[in-house]
Design a protein around this motif. Sequence first.
Motif: not given
Length: 141
Positions: A64-68, A84-97
């Motif tokens: 999210g904000p870190g990636l932006m 460059l390779v940028l690596v980021s995590d993301r919000v898992p589907e199970i935690q979307r809400a």
Amino acid sequence: MPRSLAETLVFGLPGGGPNLEMVGAAVAAGMRFVLVHGETAGCIMASTYGLLSGAPGVCLVTRGPGLMSALNGVAQATLDRFPLVLVSDRVPEIQRARVPHQRLPQLEVTRPVTKWSGTLGRRDPAAVVAAALALAAAPPA
């Protein structure tokens, strides 16, 4: 090549959870994690290291904000043709809400300023990483 450039470095500004697990995995694999003050600076440092070392630099940021915040550094690397390779995590589907404040269309946001933007996935993550590194190291099309 001097020892300092032969060493595998990962630059970044991690968040928590899976992102910290990635830092731990990198260190366990013998890589050195370099904590940076901001995501843009981390991308610039990693891509410059990549240019000097001849291998793609790696920068790790949070979702999210870190990636932006990393986008200016990613754009600089792409425009100046620094690997460059940028690596980021993301919000898992199970935690979307539960985590709406960090949910962004990360792939769509990064696509215009990268050679490739994708998700690691579960099928063959080693092949995805190898392909991303090879693409980052390839000359501009």
